[in-house]
Scaffold this active site. Sequence first.
Site, short mmCIF file in Angstrom:
data_model
loop_
_atom_site.label_atom_id
_atom_site.label_comp_id
_atom_site.label_asym_id
_atom_site.label_seq_id
_atom_site.Cartn_x
_atom_site.Cartn_y
_atom_site.Cartn_z
CD1 TRP A 96 -2.31 -2.20 1.64
CD2 TRP A 96 -3.03 -0.90 -0.02
NE1 TRP A 96 -3.38 -2.75 1.23
CE2 TRP A 96 -3.97 -1.99 -0.06
CE3 TRP A 96 -3.41 -0.13 -1.17
CZ2 TRP A 96 -5.11 -2.18 -0.70
CZ3 TRP A 96 -4.61 -0.16 -1.80
CH2 TRP A 96 -5.30 -1.36 -1.69
CG ASP B 287 -3.46 4.43 3.87
OD1 ASP B 287 -4.47 4.20 4.40
OD2 ASP B 287 -3.01 3.83 3.03
CE LYS C 20 -8.80 -2.66 3.75
NZ LYS C 20 -8.06 -1.74 2.89
C1 LIG Z 1 -7.65 -1.25 1.80
C2 LIG Z 1 -6.50 -0.02 2.01
C3 LIG Z 1 -6.50 0.99 0.85
C4 LIG Z 1 -7.27 0.94 -0.24
O1 LIG Z 1 -8.38 1.52 -0.06
P1 LIG Z 1 -9.69 1.59 -1.31
O2 LIG Z 1 -10.80 1.92 -0.58
O3 LIG Z 1 -9.85 0.19 -2.18
O4 LIG Z 1 -9.14 2.67 -2.23
C5 LIG Z 1 -5.68 1.72 0.84
N1 LIG Z 1 -4.43 1.87 1.92
C6 LIG Z 1 -4.58 0.51 2.82
C7 LIG Z 1 -3.62 0.55 3.98
C8 LIG Z 1 -5.80 -0.27 2.91
O5 LIG Z 1 -5.45 -1.22 3.70
#
Ligand SMILES: *Cc1c(COP(=O)(O)O)cnc(C)c1O
Length: 360
Positions: free
Chosen positions: A101, A172, A196
């Site tokens: 990511w 993030d 999540k």
């Molecule tokens: C799931 C995730 C994303 C992506 O999110 P989307 O909603 O699919 O764009 C970005 N960063 C991390 C760390 C993630 O776990």
Amino acid sequence: MTVYNFCAGPAMLPPEVMKKAQAEFLNWQGLGVSVMEVSHRAKPFLAMVEECEASLRRLMNISDDFEVLFMHGGGRGQFAAVPLNLHQNDAPGFYIENGIWSSGATKEGAKFTDVASLNIRCDEQSTFDIQPVNDWQLPEKASFIHYCPNETIDGIEIFDVPKHQSAPIVADMSSMILSREINVDEFDLIYAGAQKNIGPSGLCIVIVRKTLLERDGLPRPAILDYAIEAKQGSMYNTPPTFAWYLAAEVFSYLEAQGGVPAMEAHNKEKAALLYNYIDSSDFYSNKVAAHCRSLMNVPFWLQDDDLNAAFLAQAEAAGLVALEGHRFVGGMRASIYNAMPIEGIKALIAFMDKFAKEHS
Ligand SMILES: *Cc1c(COP(=O)(O)O)cnc(C)c1O
């Protein structure tokens, strides 16, 4: 049969919240229509979003120095929004990379601004490891420092927070928001895709220090513009109303459960149980160094990859679903977000133990 869903995302949500949403699906707040069918500018909806933000502010102790935005486009939308809003001339966007990511964020950022990156992985043989935060060589000047506290795919979590004298710290938190206590004041921008620990996919929470809204940044779509969204109460265009409503329900549920400290205790207990079992087994292994093991995503590998298909099929038959590891790292992965009860971990361990005995 009870089904335990270990999906990395979209992930399981608290059953209590899902039941409440079901009960009021066709008739929200006695209006005779669904929350999906009312104007986002109608009074009941506005009252809901106000309480939603207040609830998140209480859960995370967010001060008035920050705006809380409810945006579109998930986590990846912010991979673009961050450089577009925070870009400054002659100062690169600086990205810490330690997994899939954070590298994805770097690549997207490079489309819009000068980027520099630091790979903090220091894997050895079969161990995944990272440099501790204190050892990171950060540049003197940067438009921002971006990092990912929990690498969802690699199962690597960073528990310390980097510091910088001038550059804003951007995190993030898609896969660890609300899972453990953090001090929001140590950050300047936090974002998290909802799917999540918060609610349905599409929605993204952005917590941004107000002073950053004064930056010119780069020309950008209005729906990715923090200052516009802040001014419009996250309603520059029609927001993802159902996802927003469900997020509010999850926040209210978390508060009733004792908030983030209670989640943290619960998550640490769950993770310890699973890691201890894996470490005690010769049949399974987790490759992540102990100091950076994720509380949310636990990748594990069977001794023999040829048994993966049988493991997954039998786990599913036992009600333990979505355990397949990400295709980039292979093996298995148990995502054990806030909503996963400890019974789910116990059921998984019991199954793993039975499978190991039958196959060793
Ligand atoms: C799931 C995730 C994303 C992506 O999110 P989307 O909603 O699919 O764009 C970005 N960063 C991390 C760390 C993630 O776990």
